[in-house]
Design an enzyme around this catalytic site. Structure first.
Site, short mmCIF file in Angstrom:
data_model
loop_
_atom_site.label_atom_id
_atom_site.label_comp_id
_atom_site.label_asym_id
_atom_site.label_seq_id
_atom_site.Cartn_x
_atom_site.Cartn_y
_atom_site.Cartn_z
CB CYS A 135 3.75 -3.87 2.41
SG CYS A 135 2.98 -4.79 3.76
CB CYS A 138 0.26 -3.16 3.54
SG CYS A 138 1.54 -3.34 4.77
CG ASP A 139 -0.29 -1.65 0.08
OD1 ASP A 139 -1.03 -1.23 0.99
OD2 ASP A 139 0.85 -1.21 -0.12
#
Lengths: 309, 116
Positions: A135, A138-139
């Protein structure tokens, strides 16, 4: 212990929830089971902006609205269901839970979706969450100013490589073919990024590192030359595989493990229908999953009417 | 603030209090993102099944997130959420990124087994 239903739906993504809405609204007793959270892969979408009639929402919000709508029609929904066995070959279909509870029905709609495809190479499991991510949104910020790799050559991989260029010092896109599957304009945008380079026709061999991920090893499929790419992170976007393992040997699957259906979304088993990403189809979108759920539910209702007659 | 059905830890004092008042604490430190949401949902689902465990969440980007971000056990983590399991105030397990129900219950059963 257990309950009888007219229809059991396996999967609570958009296809399964839509099937639940249609079947429950037709006053059939319906149970939707999912081994994960409500929404399936849809919850992995931060933003959904192409669902007709909804200008912008998140995958989670859209899924929750669908679940709420299904429940309002009387549909039972069980998320994180601990399913032990699914037997679909008899006239009465049986889903057995790990605690021994059994759910029986005359019709089943398989809407179990897909799961992200893994590379299945050395070090992949070890470095998930410690260098390897699935992701970018997200990261991505964990890799600000650091070199990363993106594995894949479809729309997701190349679009995410562009998004990750906001953070990373350099991006190496590693792809298994000598051409991209992404749309031409997506490829063009990725290729125009000065901080992105490309390793084509590669088979990933593994991931190594002492204090977290340090290196991706890959081999050129034509020349056999091994490349060691130094990275702090790696984002993997190599598509999805159908979540159909429980149905192997029970119904017809194609060579990719996708459930084979006809136009009415009937499978090779009487009383069993399939909808969404688990079945053989070309376009996988929330809208097409919803359409599948509709068709599968109407076919299941027709089957039950015939069976009841 | 996180929009979940879990009890939120919003200050370092609340963090300390949670560890002092509960033998077994599972904290999921994340955002409202796609890798985090399933873990919050799992925790909500497990709350009635594991009454001997205090399930809490914490916003990764708020100042209080420091108490999880700065743990030695999360030092190499690069995937949200950071999930940390505390027994009697000490870290007994920590995971990075999305987890399945089976992965979470495996840790809960191994580390927080009810005492006979």
């Amino acid at each position: 212990m257990g309950t009888d239903y007219d229809i059991v739906v396996l999967g609570a993504g958009p296809a399964g929830l839509t099937a639940g809405i249609y079947a429950a609204r037709a006053r059939r007793s319906v149970l939707v089971l999912d081994t994960g959270t409500v929404g399936g892969q849809t919850v992995l979408s931060y933003q959904v902006a192409n669902y007709p009639g909804v200008a912008e929402t998140s995958g989670r919000e859209l899924s929750r609205a669908m679940a709420e709508q299904a429940r309002a029609f009387g549909c039972d929904i069980k998320a994180f269901a601990r399913v032990a066995d699914v037997e679909l070959r008899g006239e009465v279909k049986v889903v057995t839970m790990r605690d021994g509870a059994r759910f029986r029905s005359r019709a089943v709609i398989v809407a179990s979706g897909g799961v992200p495809r893994k590379l299945g190479v050395e070090g992949e499991e070890t470095f998930v969450g410690q260098g390897i991510s699935y992701c970018a949104t997200c990261d991505g910020d964990f890799f600000t100013g650091r070199p990363i790799a993106v594995i894949g050559g479809g729309n997701s991989a190349l679009e995410e490589s562009v998004a990750l260029s906001r953070y990373a010092s350099h991006i190496t896109v590693i792809h298994e073919f000598d051409h991209f599957q992404a749309e031409p304009w997506v490829v063009a945008e990725a290729q125009s990024n000065p901080r992105t380079s490309f390793l084509m026709n590669q088979r990933v061999l593994g991931f190594t590192g002492v204090k977290g991920l340090e290196e991706v090893r890959s081999v050129d499929k034509a020349t056999g030359v091994v490349t060691r790419t130094t990275v702090d992170g790696c984002f993997v976007f190599i598509g999805y595989v159908p979540n159909s393992g429980a149905f192997e040997g029970q119904m017809e699957l194609n060579e990719r493990g996708e459930v084979v259906t006809d136009e009415a979304l009937r499978t090779s088993l009487p009383g069993v229908f399939a909808a969404g990403d688990v079945r053989h189809k070309r376009v996988r979108q929330i809208t097409t999953a919803v359409a599948d759920g509709t068709v599968a539910a109407l076919s299941a209702l027709e089957y039950l009417s015939g069976a009841a007659a | 603030m996180l929009q979940t059905g879990l009890e939120h830890i919003e200050s370092e004092e609340a963090f300390r209090q949670a560890l002092e008042e509960n033998d077994n604490v599972m904290i999921c430190c994340g955002r409202m993102g796609p890798m985090c949401l399933p873990v919050y949902d799992i925790m909500e689902t497990l709350t009635p099944e594991y009454p001997h465990v205090a399930f809490r969440d914490m916003a990764f980007d708020e100042p209080v997130g420091r108490v999880v971000r700065d743990l030695p056990e999360t030092a190499g983590f690069t995937g949200l959420p950071f999930t940390v399991y505390f027994r009697e105030g000490k870290v007994v397990a920590a995971t990075s990124s999305i987890q399945t129900m089976d992965q979470v219950t495996a840790v809960l059963d191994a580390k927080f087994a009810p005492q006979a």
